[in-house]
Design a protein around this motif. Structure first.
Motif, PDB file in Angstrom:
ATOM      1  N   MET A 219       6.936  15.308  55.000  1.00 20.27           N
ATOM      2  CA  MET A 219       6.395  16.470  55.709  1.00 20.27           C
ATOM      3  C   MET A 219       4.949  16.714  55.272  1.00 20.27           C
ATOM      4  SD  MET A 219       9.762  18.986  55.554  1.00 20.27           S
ATOM      5  CE  MET A 219       9.757  19.130  53.757  1.00 20.27           C
ATOM      6  N   ILE A 220       4.388  17.822  55.694  1.00 14.39           N
ATOM      7  CA  ILE A 220       3.009  18.173  55.365  1.00 14.39           C
ATOM      8  C   ILE A 220       2.895  19.687  55.301  1.00 14.39           C
ATOM      9  CG2 ILE A 220       2.086  18.381  57.710  1.00 14.39           C
ATOM     10  CD1 ILE A 220       0.369  16.590  54.755  1.00 14.39           C
ATOM     11  N   ASP A 221       1.908  20.177  54.561  1.00 13.94           N
ATOM     12  CA  ASP A 221       1.651  21.615  54.485  1.00 13.94           C
ATOM     13  C   ASP A 221       0.142  21.848  54.526  1.00 13.94           C
ATOM     14  OD1 ASP A 221       1.563  24.308  54.065  1.00 13.94           O
ATOM     15  OD2 ASP A 221       2.812  24.317  52.272  1.00 13.94           O
ATOM     16  N   LEU A 222      -0.321  22.406  55.634  1.00  9.89           N
ATOM     17  CA  LEU A 222      -1.744  22.678  55.818  1.00  9.89           C
ATOM     18  C   LEU A 222      -2.118  24.112  55.466  1.00  9.89           C
ATOM     19  CD1 LEU A 222      -2.306  20.888  59.263  1.00  9.89           C
ATOM     20  CD2 LEU A 222      -2.642  19.956  56.968  1.00  9.89           C
ATOM     21  N   SER A 223      -1.142  24.905  55.043  1.00  9.77           N
ATOM     22  CA  SER A 223      -1.388  26.333  54.828  1.00  9.77           C
ATOM     23  C   SER A 223      -1.771  26.668  53.392  1.00  9.77           C
ATOM     24  CB  SER A 223      -0.131  27.132  55.203  1.00  9.77           C
ATOM     25  OG  SER A 223       0.937  26.856  54.302  1.00  9.77           O
ATOM     26  N   VAL A 224      -1.925  25.666  52.544  1.00  6.40           N
ATOM     27  CA  VAL A 224      -2.105  25.895  51.109  1.00  6.40           C
ATOM     28  C   VAL A 224      -3.257  26.848  50.795  1.00  6.40           C
ATOM     29  CG1 VAL A 224      -2.509  24.812  48.879  1.00  6.40           C
ATOM     30  CG2 VAL A 224      -1.183  23.612  50.619  1.00  6.40           C
ATOM     31  N   GLY A 225      -4.469  26.508  51.233  1.00  7.89           N
ATOM     32  CA  GLY A 225      -5.631  27.319  50.896  1.00  7.89           C
ATOM     33  C   GLY A 225      -5.525  28.749  51.400  1.00  7.89           C
ATOM     34  N   SER A 226      -5.068  28.920  52.636  1.00 10.84           N
ATOM     35  CA  SER A 226      -4.934  30.255  53.208  1.00 10.84           C
ATOM     36  C   SER A 226      -3.846  31.048  52.500  1.00 10.84           C
ATOM     37  CB  SER A 226      -4.611  30.151  54.704  1.00 10.84           C
ATOM     38  OG  SER A 226      -5.655  29.512  55.404  1.00 10.84           O
ATOM     39  N   ALA A 227      -2.754  30.377  52.116  1.00 12.15           N
ATOM     40  CA  ALA A 227      -1.677  31.049  51.393  1.00 12.15           C
ATOM     41  C   ALA A 227      -2.176  31.534  50.034  1.00 12.15           C
ATOM     42  CB  ALA A 227      -0.490  30.102  51.219  1.00 12.15           C
ATOM     43  N   VAL A 228      -2.930  30.693  49.337  1.00 12.58           N
ATOM     44  CA  VAL A 228      -3.484  31.077  48.040  1.00 12.58           C
ATOM     45  C   VAL A 228      -4.427  32.270  48.196  1.00 12.58           C
ATOM     46  CG1 VAL A 228      -5.037  30.339  46.190  1.00 12.58           C
ATOM     47  CG2 VAL A 228      -3.221  28.809  46.975  1.00 12.58           C
ATOM     48  N   ALA A 229      -5.251  32.269  49.233  1.00  8.89           N
ATOM     49  CA  ALA A 229      -6.173  33.372  49.462  1.00  8.89           C
ATOM     50  C   ALA A 229      -5.420  34.673  49.736  1.00  8.89           C
ATOM     51  CB  ALA A 229      -7.102  33.043  50.631  1.00  8.89           C
ATOM     52  N   LEU A 230      -4.411  34.599  50.597  1.00  8.00           N
ATOM     53  CA  LEU A 230      -3.634  35.788  50.945  1.00  8.00           C
ATOM     54  C   LEU A 230      -2.899  36.345  49.729  1.00  8.00           C
ATOM     55  CD1 LEU A 230      -2.486  37.756  53.045  1.00  8.00           C
ATOM     56  CD2 LEU A 230      -0.717  36.058  53.567  1.00  8.00           C
ATOM     57  N   ILE A 231      -2.240  35.469  48.982  1.00  7.89           N
ATOM     58  CA  ILE A 231      -1.479  35.914  47.812  1.00  7.89           C
ATOM     59  C   ILE A 231      -2.402  36.506  46.752  1.00  7.89           C
ATOM     60  CG2 ILE A 231       0.037  35.180  45.935  1.00  7.89           C
ATOM     61  CD1 ILE A 231       0.984  32.904  47.829  1.00  7.89           C
ATOM     62  N   SER A 232      -3.510  35.841  46.478  1.00  3.94           N
ATOM     63  CA  SER A 232      -4.407  36.318  45.421  1.00  3.94           C
ATOM     64  C   SER A 232      -5.072  37.635  45.804  1.00  3.94           C
ATOM     65  CB  SER A 232      -5.473  35.259  45.099  1.00  3.94           C
ATOM     66  OG  SER A 232      -6.215  34.915  46.258  1.00  3.94           O
ATOM     67  N   GLY A 233      -5.468  37.778  47.073  1.00  7.70           N
ATOM     68  CA  GLY A 233      -6.087  39.032  47.514  1.00  7.70           C
ATOM     69  C   GLY A 233      -5.138  40.206  47.392  1.00  7.70           C
ATOM     70  N   LEU A 234      -3.904  40.022  47.866  1.00 10.84           N
ATOM     71  CA  LEU A 234      -2.904  41.082  47.768  1.00 10.84           C
ATOM     72  C   LEU A 234      -2.490  41.306  46.321  1.00 10.84           C
ATOM     73  CD1 LEU A 234      -0.609  40.294  50.846  1.00 10.84           C
ATOM     74  CD2 LEU A 234      -2.419  42.011  50.650  1.00 10.84           C
ATOM     75  N   GLY A 235      -2.464  40.234  45.530  1.00 11.56           N
ATOM     76  CA  GLY A 235      -2.127  40.363  44.112  1.00 11.56           C
ATOM     77  C   GLY A 235      -3.130  41.223  43.366  1.00 11.56           C
ATOM     78  N   VAL A 236      -4.422  41.027  43.638  1.00 11.94           N
ATOM     79  CA  VAL A 236      -5.466  41.834  43.003  1.00 11.94           C
ATOM     80  C   VAL A 236      -5.342  43.296  43.430  1.00 11.94           C
ATOM     81  CG1 VAL A 236      -7.950  42.270  42.934  1.00 11.94           C
ATOM     82  CG2 VAL A 236      -7.088  39.939  42.675  1.00 11.94           C
ATOM     83  N   THR A 237      -5.048  43.519  44.700  1.00  8.20           N
ATOM     84  CA  THR A 237      -4.858  44.887  45.194  1.00  8.20           C
ATOM     85  C   THR A 237      -3.718  45.580  44.452  1.00  8.20           C
ATOM     86  OG1 THR A 237      -5.644  44.262  47.402  1.00  8.20           O
ATOM     87  CG2 THR A 237      -4.375  46.303  47.219  1.00  8.20           C
ATOM     88  N   LEU A 238      -2.596  44.874  44.303  1.00  7.94           N
ATOM     89  CA  LEU A 238      -1.452  45.433  43.588  1.00  7.94           C
ATOM     90  C   LEU A 238      -1.784  45.667  42.117  1.00  7.94           C
ATOM     91  CD1 LEU A 238       1.604  46.149  43.712  1.00  7.94           C
ATOM     92  CD2 LEU A 238       2.055  43.798  43.006  1.00  7.94           C
ATOM     93  N   LEU A 239      -2.511  44.732  41.530  1.00  6.50           N
ATOM     94  CA  LEU A 239      -2.902  44.857  40.123  1.00  6.50           C
ATOM     95  C   LEU A 239      -3.718  46.123  39.897  1.00  6.50           C
ATOM     96  CD1 LEU A 239      -3.184  43.614  37.248  1.00  6.50           C
ATOM     97  CD2 LEU A 239      -5.244  42.461  38.089  1.00  6.50           C
ATOM     98  N   ASN A 240      -4.670  46.373  40.765  1.00  5.60           N
ATOM     99  CA  ASN A 240      -5.523  47.555  40.619  1.00  5.60           C
ATOM    100  C   ASN A 240      -4.727  48.850  40.775  1.00  5.60           C
ATOM    101  OD1 ASN A 240      -7.792  45.961  40.218  1.00  5.60           O
ATOM    102  ND2 ASN A 240      -8.392  45.993  42.373  1.00  5.60           N
TER     103      ASN A 240
END
Length: 318
Positions: free
Chosen positions: A66-87
Motif C-alpha cells: 500500500m501507500i500513504d501520502l498523508s504523512v506530512g499533512s497528518a504531522v502538521a495537523l497533529i502537531s498544530g492541535l497538540g500545541v494548542t492543547l498544550l497551551n
C-alpha cells in the motif's frame, strides 16, 4: 567464476542497503574528512529522526503493498492541535497522549476507508493529504501555533535534550526502529504484513483477516506520525500550518525504497529503512558540502527514488 558471480548476486540482494550506506559514508569522508566526528554523526541522526519515525510506519504500509501520502499533512495537523492543547492545559503528558491517540484515529480513518470502502490507498491518502493540510491552515489562519513562553524550556528539552550525551531524538528514533523491527520479524502480525504484500488473495485464503491487518497497519503508522508530530512541536516550539511536515511523505517513501523494501510489497527489512533514513541525510549533507543549490534537493530525492525502484525491478527480473 559462476560461484563468484552467484555469491555477488546473493550479497547485493541481501545486503545492498549496507553496501550503499558504506559507499555513501566513503564519499562523505572524501568530501569532508571530519564527517566521522561524533558531533557530526549524531547530527545526522537528529536531522533525520522525525522523518525516520514516520518512515518506520511507511515501511509497514509499503511492505503490505500500500501507500500513504498523508504523512506530512497528518504531522502538521497533529502537531498544530497538540500545541494548542498544550497551551490550554499546560500539560506536556496530556499533549503527548493526544498526539498519539489522534494519530491513531487518523490512521484508523485511512484504514477504514481503504478496507471497508474498498478504495485504493493512493486515492484515500491523497484525499486526506489535502484535507488535513486544509484543516490546519484554516485553524491557523496563516499564523503559527506557538508554545507559550512558560512552557518553552521544559517542552523543548524533550527533543533538544540529551540522555547520557546522546541526543534525545536519536534515542527516540533508535527505540522506534527496534520496536518496529521486532514487530516485523518476531510476531505473527509482521508475517501477515509481508504475506498480504506478497499475495493478498493467497493471504486471505490462508485465513488472514486482510482488512483488519491493513487497518492495524495504518493505525500503527498513525501512532508513529503522532509521535513524530509531538517531537516536531517540541523541537521547533512553533508550528507553521502551511509548511510543517512538508515533504515528509516523499522522504519517508524514499527512505523505504533505498532501504530495499519492495515497492510492490512482500519484501523488506526495517534495518534497510533505518539505513535509508541515514542515507538520505548523508546525501543531503554531501550536497550542502558540494554547494549544490538547496532548491535542487527535491530533484535529487526524486532521482534517488527512481534509481532505487529501478534497481529493485532489475533485481526482480534476474
Amino acid at each position: 567464476m559462476k560461484d563468484i558471480k552467484q555469491t555477488w548476486h546473493t550479497v547485493t540482494a541481501n545486503y545492498s542497503h549496507w553496501l550503499s550506506f558504506l559507499l555513501l559514508m566513503v564519499v562523505a569522508v572524501i568530501v569532508n574528512p571530519s564527517f566521522l566526528s561524533f558531533t557530526n554523526l549524531t547530527n545526522q541522526f537528529v536531522q533525520g529522526a522525525i522523518v525516520g519515525i514516520c518512515a518506520m510506519g511507511m515501511s509497514l504500509v509499503i511492505s503490505a503493498g500500500m501507500i500513504d501520502l498523508s504523512v506530512g499533512s497528518a504531522v502538521a495537523l497533529i502537531s498544530g492541535l497538540g500545541v494548542t492543547l498544550l497551551n490550554r492545559t499546560q500539560s506536556i503528558l496530556l499533549c503527548l497522549a493526544f498526539c498519539l491517540v489522534f494519530g491513531l484515529l487518523l490512521g484508523l480513518f485511512n484504514g477504514i476507508f481503504i478496507t471497508k470502502g474498498n478504495i485504493a490507498p493512493f486515492i484515500v491518502t491523497l484525499a486526506t493529504f489535502s484535507a488535513y493540510r486544509s484543516i490546519i491552515n484554516q485553524l491557523g489562519q496563516g499564523g503559527p501555533f506557538t508554545v507559550d513562553k512558560s512552557l518553552y524550556d521544559s517542552f523543548r528539552s524533550i527533543a533538544a535534550g540529551r540522555l547520557l550525551g546522546i541526543p534525545n531524538l536519536m534515542v527516540f528514533f533508535i527505540i522506534v526502529s527496534l520496536v518496529t523491527g521486532f514487530i516485523m520479524s518476531k510476531t505473527k502480525f509482521g508475517r501477515y504484513v509481508y504475506a498480504i504484500g506478497s499475495n493478498q488473495q493467497a493471504a486471505r485464503l490462508t485465513g488472514i483477516k486482510v482488512g483488519r491487518v491493513k487497518t492495524l497497519i495504518y493505525c500503527y503508522a498513525g501512532i508513529l506520525y503522532g509521535l513524530a508530530a509531538f517531537l516536531l512541536a517540541s523541537r521547533l516550539t512553533s508550528i507553521q500550518a502551511a509548511s510543517a511536515g512538508d515533504g515528509y511523505e516523499m522522504d519517508a517513501i524514499a527512505a523505504v525504497a533505498i532501504g530495499g523494501t519492495a515497492m510492490e510489497g512482500g519484501r523488506g527489512k526495517i534495518m534497510g529503512t533505518f539505513l535509508g533514513v541515514l542515507m538520505l541525510r548523508i546525501i543531503q549533507t554531501i550536497l550542502v558540502m558540494a554547494n549544490v543549490p538547496p532548491f535542487l534537493s527535491g530533484l535529487v530525492r526524486g532521482i534517488v527514488i527512481l534509481v532505487a525502484v529501478l534497481a529493485q525491478t532489475r533485481k526482480k527480473s534476474r
